[in-house]
Motif scaffolding. Structure first.
Motif, PDB file in Angstrom:
ATOM      1  N   ARG A   8       0.956  -1.302  -0.230  1.00 15.01           N
ATOM      2  CA  ARG A   8      -0.027   0.051  -0.049  1.00 15.01           C
ATOM      3  C   ARG A   8       0.976   1.265   0.098  1.00 15.01           C
ATOM      4  N   CYS A  38       2.628  -4.014 -12.847  1.00 14.26           N
ATOM      5  CA  CYS A  38       1.301  -4.076 -12.311  1.00 14.26           C
ATOM      6  C   CYS A  38       0.289  -3.187 -13.308  1.00 14.26           C
ATOM      7  N   TRP A  45      -3.795  -7.379 -10.646  1.00 17.53           N
ATOM      8  CA  TRP A  45      -3.626  -8.482  -9.450  1.00 17.53           C
ATOM      9  C   TRP A  45      -4.739  -8.463  -8.477  1.00 17.53           C
ATOM     10  N   ARG A  84      -6.744  -8.374  -5.044  1.00 17.12           N
ATOM     11  CA  ARG A  84      -6.382  -7.287  -4.121  1.00 17.12           C
ATOM     12  C   ARG A  84      -6.803  -8.024  -2.538  1.00 17.12           C
ATOM     13  N   SER A  85      -7.219  -9.181  -2.477  1.00 20.30           N
ATOM     14  CA  SER A  85      -7.374  -9.772  -1.149  1.00 20.30           C
ATOM     15  C   SER A  85      -6.435 -10.360  -0.533  1.00 20.30           C
ATOM     16  N   ALA A 102      -0.430  -5.500  -5.598  1.00 23.63           N
ATOM     17  CA  ALA A 102      -1.635  -6.091  -5.042  1.00 23.63           C
ATOM     18  C   ALA A 102      -2.511  -4.682  -4.315  1.00 23.63           C
ATOM     19  N   ALA A 103      -1.940  -3.579  -4.315  1.00 26.34           N
ATOM     20  CA  ALA A 103      -2.633  -2.238  -4.051  1.00 26.34           C
ATOM     21  C   ALA A 103      -2.381  -1.260  -5.105  1.00 26.34           C
ATOM     22  N   TRP A 104      -2.133  -1.803  -6.208  1.00 26.79           N
ATOM     23  CA  TRP A 104      -2.043  -0.890  -7.379  1.00 26.79           C
ATOM     24  C   TRP A 104      -3.297  -0.006  -7.691  1.00 26.79           C
ATOM     25  N   GLU A 130      -6.251   0.490 -13.015  1.00 28.56           N
ATOM     26  CA  GLU A 130      -6.831  -0.805 -13.832  1.00 28.56           C
ATOM     27  C   GLU A 130      -5.636  -0.980 -14.864  1.00 28.56           C
TER      28      GLU A 130
END
Length: 496
Positions: free
Chosen positions: A169, A369, A374, A376-377, A406-408, A411
């Motif tokens: 993040r 990214c 990716w 997100r969970s 994972a926090a990009w 889209e």
């Protein structure tokens, strides 16, 4: 590209699953393909290069969906074919990464090519979009987040990924804040489009290529988007082209890569007469390494001048990963193991300048990214990491973990390119059997995807980069013959 740059570039590896937007329209792509101006060659600046090498810059659209919008510059270099009467065309030396510099490749790795190949081709180097001599991008990451063991998402000693998600993040937010519009327009497909713009500016109808590591994926994407523009393509040290996962599959491949390669280190590190010998038998090395990593998880050793300034279990694991790229680096890992067992450390390793790491990390992040979305969970990564740690303790769950993608916050602008067997049969894959970064398991997926378009030379050797580097004479001879004469093996070949 140099090993330092290659390893720094590879620190950023991983990428993901669906939630994709529509691809560029045919109209936008066609508009973007209008012929660029010829290149204006001048003396190269900066690092020492072959005096024959000349450099130029080419303007390309930042966003190919809006070809008349903002432009960026791509740095290009060239050493002309040494025998004009034998000239066939241009050979693009596509660097690895993402984040590898190739601008000086004609002067360094290009000069390892045999004379018959140098006679036939202009050698073309590039700094891909966002990198170094091209229009640069930077995420402005905190110093601690540039540590190799942070850029790779190593879980905590107990397997927790809480800190990894927090890092994701923090670093993704920094890239969004500091990367500008350019970081949103970094992608493998756009790098392939940039290459085609360079082809047009050179006045070449078709190009040949030697792509290495991540450059194999760039080369495969180019051959998919512009099949009629390809001549002789060599893809060296090949990545799994799974379009649903892209670099997430590449990172996961380190599980197999380490398992394939670590036994070679164990044999070397237990050989009699080796001044860096770690144990008396190869069988002792793996459990010794695992015990040492666990001890360092509990009791890190201060390491002034390093980043982080301690030798912990994950720093040892990251050093292992780096060392397995090349047998010439085995001693680096052995020396660290020997020192750590005594409770000491060697001198802190020298890395690239921080400005270089910032730039390389940003290019890697943006490309990985943006290529595919990716998950997100955190729960999805926790499950994968736990399974990976149990099956592959040497890599401790890192290959399945979450990195900043994972926090990009963006889209992907288009769906990833799916590699298929559609197009001319003019691709030669060369692949070491034991390669920590691009394991044979993933290379076979590239071979399967390309189908009739390719043949593959598997080399009985250890290390990353096969052709003219860590391969063998049989593999080198086969690739050189193809580039020089077009004589490619009729079927897949094994070089013992």
């Amino acid at each position: 590209m140099t090993k330092i740059k290659r390893n720094a570039a590879l620190l950023a590896a991983s990428t993901a699953v669906l939630a994709l937007t529509a691809p560029l329209t045919a109209t936008a792509t066609a508009a973007a393909a209008a012929a660029p101006k010829p290149l204006d060659w001048t003396k190269c600046e900066g690092a020492e290069t072959d005096p024959r090498q000349r450099c130029a810059t080419l303007e390309v659209p930042m966003d190919y969906a809006h070809p008349k919008g903002e432009k960026i510059e791509i740095a290009v270099s060239r050493i002309p074919a040494e025998k004009p009467s034998a000239r066939r065309g241009a050979l693009f030396l596509i660097p690895g990464g993402p984040g590898g510099s190739g601008l000086n490749s004609p002067s360094d790795k290009g000069q390892r090519l045999p004379e018959q190949v140098r006679d036939a081709y202009d050698l073309i180097g590039i700094d891909p979009r966002g990198l170094a001599a091209s229009t640069q991008v930077d995420c402005g990451l905190e110093h601690g987040d540039l540590a190799a063991s942070k850029l790779r998402p190593w879980p905590a000693a107990d397997g927790s990924i809480t800190e990894n998600m927090a890092t994701a993040r923090r670093t993704a937010k920094a890239c969004a804040r500091n990367g500008g519009d350019l970081i949103r327009n970094l992608s493998t497909a756009n790098e392939a489009r940039d290459i085609d713009r360079i082809r047009a500016a050179l006045g070449e109808r078709r190009i040949s290529a030697w792509g290495v590591s991540y450059g194999t994926y760039v080369g495969a994407v180019y051959s998919q988007l512009f099949p009629h523009r390809t001549d002789r393509f060599v893809l060296d040290s090949n990545l799994d082209p799974d379009h649903t996962r892209v670099a997430r599959a590449w990172n996961a491949g380190h599980e197999a890569g380490v398992e394939d390669t670590f036994p070679e280190f164990a044999k070397w590190a237990s050989a009699p007469g080796n001044p860096d010998r770690v144990a008396k038998t190869a069988a002792e090395i793996r459990p010794l390494f695992l015990r040492l990593a666990e001890r360092l998880d509990r009791e890190p050793i201060p390491w002034p001048g390093a980043n982080p300034e301690e030798l912990n279990g994950n720093v040892l694991r990251q050093t292992m990963l780096n060392a397995l790229y090349d047998p010439d680096r085995f001693a680096e890992l052995a020396k660290l193991i020997r020192a750590a067992r005594k409770g000491t450390v060697p001198p802190a390793p020298e890395g690239p300048p921080e400005a270089v790491l910032q730039n390389v990390s940003a290019v890697g992040a943006g490309t990985l990214c943006n290529d595919v979305a990716w998950p997100r969970s955190a729960a999805a990564y926790e499950k994968d990491v736990a399974a990976s740690r149990a099956a592959h303790p040497l890599t401790a769950g890192m290959p399945r973990n979450a990195m900043l993608c994972a926090a990009w916050p963006f889209e992907p602008k288009e769906a990833p390119v799916r590699i298929t067997d559609e197009g001319p049969s003019n691709i030669l894959l060369v692949q070491n059997e034991r390669d920590v970064a691009t394991p044979l398991k993933g290379a076979l997926k590239m071979r399967e995807a390309l189908g009739r378009r390719a043949t593959m030379v598997t080399v009985n050797s250890t290390g990353h980069d096969a052709y003219l580097a860590n391969g063998n004479e049989c593999g080198d001879r086969t690739v050189s013959r193809y580039l020089a004469t077009g004589d490619r093996p009729d079927q897949d070949t094994y070089c013992a």
